[in-house]
Design a protein around this motif. Structure first.
Motif, PDB file in Angstrom:
ATOM      1  N   PRO A  69       0.782  -1.236   0.000  1.00  0.00           N
ATOM      2  CA  PRO A  69       0.000   0.000   0.000  1.00  0.00           C
ATOM      3  C   PRO A  69       0.815   1.288   0.000  1.00  0.00           C
ATOM      4  N   GLN A  70       2.156   1.180   0.108  1.00  0.00           N
ATOM      5  CA  GLN A  70       2.946   2.393   0.379  1.00  0.00           C
ATOM      6  C   GLN A  70       2.773   3.463  -0.686  1.00  0.00           C
ATOM      7  N   LYS A  71       2.686   3.058  -1.955  1.00  0.00           N
ATOM      8  CA  LYS A  71       2.564   4.087  -2.978  1.00  0.00           C
ATOM      9  C   LYS A  71       1.242   4.856  -2.839  1.00  0.00           C
ATOM     10  N   ALA A  72       0.197   4.178  -2.375  1.00  0.00           N
ATOM     11  CA  ALA A  72      -1.070   4.860  -2.133  1.00  0.00           C
ATOM     12  C   ALA A  72      -0.950   5.812  -0.939  1.00  0.00           C
ATOM     13  N   PHE A  73      -0.263   5.368   0.106  1.00  0.00           N
ATOM     14  CA  PHE A  73      -0.051   6.252   1.262  1.00  0.00           C
ATOM     15  C   PHE A  73       0.699   7.517   0.829  1.00  0.00           C
ATOM     16  N   ASN A  74       1.721   7.315  -0.014  1.00  0.00           N
ATOM     17  CA  ASN A  74       2.510   8.464  -0.481  1.00  0.00           C
ATOM     18  C   ASN A  74       1.636   9.442  -1.258  1.00  0.00           C
ATOM     19  N   VAL A  75       0.777   8.915  -2.124  1.00  0.00           N
ATOM     20  CA  VAL A  75      -0.104   9.774  -2.929  1.00  0.00           C
ATOM     21  C   VAL A  75      -1.079  10.533  -2.044  1.00  0.00           C
ATOM     22  N   ARG A  76      -1.573   9.893  -1.005  1.00  0.00           N
ATOM     23  CA  ARG A  76      -2.536  10.583  -0.134  1.00  0.00           C
ATOM     24  C   ARG A  76      -1.875  11.710   0.638  1.00  0.00           C
ATOM     25  N   ARG A  77      -0.567  11.593   0.865  1.00  0.00           N
ATOM     26  CA  ARG A  77       0.171  12.632   1.566  1.00  0.00           C
ATOM     27  C   ARG A  77       0.604  13.744   0.610  1.00  0.00           C
ATOM     28  N   ASP A  78       1.021  13.337  -0.587  1.00  0.00           N
ATOM     29  CA  ASP A  78       1.551  14.298  -1.557  1.00  0.00           C
ATOM     30  C   ASP A  78       1.176  13.807  -2.955  1.00  0.00           C
ATOM     31  N   ARG A  79       0.344  14.551  -3.644  1.00  0.00           N
ATOM     32  CA  ARG A  79      -0.245  14.071  -4.895  1.00  0.00           C
ATOM     33  C   ARG A  79       0.709  14.103  -6.092  1.00  0.00           C
ATOM     34  N   ARG A  80       1.892  14.712  -5.919  1.00  0.00           N
ATOM     35  CA  ARG A  80       2.817  14.849  -7.050  1.00  0.00           C
ATOM     36  C   ARG A  80       3.440  13.491  -7.393  1.00  0.00           C
ATOM     37  N   VAL A  81       3.276  13.077  -8.640  1.00  0.00           N
ATOM     38  CA  VAL A  81       3.780  11.779  -9.092  1.00  0.00           C
ATOM     39  C   VAL A  81       4.328  11.916 -10.502  1.00  0.00           C
ATOM     40  N   SER A  82       4.999  10.859 -10.953  1.00  0.00           N
ATOM     41  CA  SER A  82       5.357  10.782 -12.367  1.00  0.00           C
ATOM     42  C   SER A  82       5.231   9.338 -12.838  1.00  0.00           C
ATOM     43  N   LEU A  83       4.977   9.195 -14.126  1.00  0.00           N
ATOM     44  CA  LEU A  83       4.932   7.907 -14.800  1.00  0.00           C
ATOM     45  C   LEU A  83       5.931   8.003 -15.946  1.00  0.00           C
ATOM     46  N   PHE A  84       6.925   7.133 -15.955  1.00  0.00           N
ATOM     47  CA  PHE A  84       7.965   7.170 -16.980  1.00  0.00           C
ATOM     48  C   PHE A  84       7.874   5.887 -17.790  1.00  0.00           C
ATOM     49  N   PHE A  85       7.659   6.064 -19.078  1.00  0.00           N
ATOM     50  CA  PHE A  85       7.540   4.926 -19.982  1.00  0.00           C
ATOM     51  C   PHE A  85       8.861   4.818 -20.738  1.00  0.00           C
ATOM     52  N   SER A  86       9.735   3.917 -20.292  1.00  0.00           N
ATOM     53  CA  SER A  86      11.057   3.864 -20.904  1.00  0.00           C
ATOM     54  C   SER A  86      11.523   2.443 -21.200  1.00  0.00           C
ATOM     55  N   ASP A  87      10.718   1.432 -20.862  1.00  0.00           N
ATOM     56  CA  ASP A  87      11.093   0.043 -21.140  1.00  0.00           C
ATOM     57  C   ASP A  87      10.134  -0.517 -22.180  1.00  0.00           C
ATOM     58  N   PRO A  88      10.580  -0.646 -23.436  1.00  0.00           N
ATOM     59  CA  PRO A  88       9.665  -1.079 -24.500  1.00  0.00           C
ATOM     60  C   PRO A  88       9.497  -2.594 -24.620  1.00  0.00           C
ATOM     61  N   THR A  89      10.074  -3.361 -23.683  1.00  0.00           N
ATOM     62  CA  THR A  89      10.004  -4.826 -23.774  1.00  0.00           C
ATOM     63  C   THR A  89       8.571  -5.302 -23.985  1.00  0.00           C
ATOM     64  N   ALA A  90       8.385  -6.116 -24.998  1.00  0.00           N
ATOM     65  CA  ALA A  90       7.099  -6.749 -25.311  1.00  0.00           C
ATOM     66  C   ALA A  90       6.068  -5.795 -25.894  1.00  0.00           C
ATOM     67  N   SER A  91       6.426  -4.541 -26.125  1.00  0.00           N
ATOM     68  CA  SER A  91       5.450  -3.580 -26.653  1.00  0.00           C
ATOM     69  C   SER A  91       5.195  -3.781 -28.145  1.00  0.00           C
ATOM     70  N   GLY A  92       6.165  -4.375 -28.831  1.00  0.00           N
ATOM     71  CA  GLY A  92       6.040  -4.513 -30.282  1.00  0.00           C
ATOM     72  C   GLY A  92       6.347  -3.239 -31.036  1.00  0.00           C
ATOM     73  N   LEU A  93       6.729  -2.183 -30.322  1.00  0.00           N
ATOM     74  CA  LEU A  93       7.016  -0.900 -30.974  1.00  0.00           C
ATOM     75  C   LEU A  93       8.491  -0.831 -31.363  1.00  0.00           C
ATOM     76  N   LEU A  94       8.750  -0.239 -32.515  1.00  0.00           N
ATOM     77  CA  LEU A  94      10.113  -0.100 -32.994  1.00  0.00           C
ATOM     78  C   LEU A  94      10.599   1.315 -32.701  1.00  0.00           C
ATOM     79  N   ASN A  95      11.676   1.414 -31.927  1.00  0.00           N
ATOM     80  CA  ASN A  95      12.254   2.725 -31.575  1.00  0.00           C
ATOM     81  C   ASN A  95      11.228   3.709 -31.025  1.00  0.00           C
ATOM     82  N   PRO A  96      10.476   3.314 -30.021  1.00  0.00           N
ATOM     83  CA  PRO A  96       9.492   4.241 -29.452  1.00  0.00           C
ATOM     84  C   PRO A  96      10.179   5.340 -28.657  1.00  0.00           C
ATOM     85  N   PRO A  97       9.510   6.452 -28.460  1.00  0.00           N
ATOM     86  CA  PRO A  97      10.078   7.480 -27.586  1.00  0.00           C
ATOM     87  C   PRO A  97      10.037   7.027 -26.133  1.00  0.00           C
ATOM     88  N   ALA A  98      10.899   7.608 -25.316  1.00  0.00           N
ATOM     89  CA  ALA A  98      10.775   7.496 -23.864  1.00  0.00           C
ATOM     90  C   ALA A  98       9.894   8.661 -23.432  1.00  0.00           C
TER      91      ALA A  98
END
Lengths: 183, 140
Positions: A69-98
């Motif tokens: 649950p820790q990530k939920a606790f962190n969000v309830r305390r401070d809403r600032r987050v990020s999502l980084f899409f940088s691992d293309p494994t299994a995506s089927g995409l060729l040279n996708p952006p990060a």
């Protein structure tokens, strides 16, 4: 290179669907993102998570077991987050952006076990892409041991800024897209 | 910790460095860490246009296979200092995430069960029943 102004004229309220298709493809096809929340001391804590892109709501869905649950606790305390899409494994995409999505999250204090309204998330993002995970519900023993895996907290993130590096090349200058969220 | 950091990181081609930007939002870049054995710090080449600030940071190593399985991950907490065009990451704590130590999966199950029990107890909630048939109906 597109400038920030050309991408986001101030009089418009852009939606995620205005982003280039190569960025939207990353949201749809990447199996995980590196999800960062802020610990009590302000340290960013990053773990890979399965993420569902919800274009009709201009937000992203992540869920976590109440056994982690820790990530939920962190969000309830401070809403600032990020999502980084940088691992293309299994995506089927060729040279996708990060792609880096920075935004504000909410994690309602409700334990969700019903799949109602989450059918696509479970079917497409979890069971469809991680078939071995079906063993958690396979027999009475695994269901007994792993029932907490299916007790979930939902975390929704509305983006503020999206930054992407073409072809995942961190040495190239990124594009930046400011999202004007309607409250 | 440094010894474990070297041992485990050798299994990964790259890592994700996450610091904070000027507004305090997490900011991540993909990087190839360079380990300075003498000083026990990690040097990271900065990404173009990255809005990182010196301060608290984390370095995540993770990977999965084509079926989103064989998961391996660990996180290092530390702090980030600027060194010219590069960053220096000073590791302070290594947190195991899974897949790297024997019997870790077993330990994780019991950790999760304990955490779930505590989560429910603190809210006065009974352990909910899982709709297993509904979940099985979603199997591909």
């Amino acid at each position: 290179m597109l400038t920030k102004t050309e991408l986001n004229p101030p009089q418009q309220r852009p939606a995620l669907s205005d982003l280039p298709e190569e960025v939207l493809a990353v949201f749809r096809e990447f199996r995980t993102c590196e999800f960062s929340t802020l610990a009590k001391d302000g340290t960013p804590m990053t773990w890979p998570t399965i993420t569902r892109y919800l274009p009709e709501q201009n937000q992203f869905l992540i869920t976590t077991s109440i056994g982690f649950p820790q990530k939920a606790f962190n969000v309830r305390r401070d809403r600032r987050v990020s999502l980084f899409f940088s691992d293309p494994t299994a995506s089927g995409l060729l040279n996708p952006p990060a792609v880096l999505v920075q935004g504000d999250a909410v994690a309602p204090d409700t334990v969700v076990t019903s799949v109602e309204g989450l059918e696509d998330y479970w079917r497409e993002n979890v069971l469809g892409r991680q078939p071995a995970g079906m063993m958690y519900s396979r027999n009475w023993l695994t269901r007994y041991l792993m029932d907490m895996y299916y007790m979930r907290i939902l975390i929704y993130t509305k983006p503020r800024r999206i930054t992407w590096w073409p072809a995942g090349d961190m040495t190239t200058r990124p594009f930046i897209y400011e999202v004007q969220n309607v409250a | 910790m440094w010894h474990d950091l070297l041992k485990y990181s050798a299994q990964f081609k790259s890592a994700v460095l996450t610091g904070l930007d000027a507004a305090g939002y997490p900011y991540s870049i993909r990087c190839t860490p360079a380990f300075d054995q003498g000083r026990q710090v990690i040097r990271v080449r900065s990404a173009s246009g990255a809005a990182l600030e010196p301060g608290p940071a984390g370095l995540l190593f993770h990977r999965h296979n084509e079926q989103l399985w064989d998961l391996k991950m660990f996180l290092v907490r530390g702090r980030l200092e600027q060194a010219g065009q590069d960053w220096l990451f000073y590791p302070e704590q290594l947190i195991h995430g899974g897949g790297l130590r024997p019997l870790q999966a077993v330990a994780t199950i019991f950790t999760m069960r304990r955490a779930a029990k505590m989560y429910l107890a603190r809210r006065g909630l009974a352990r909910p029943r899982i709709p297993w048939q509904d979940i099985k109906a979603l199997y591909p």
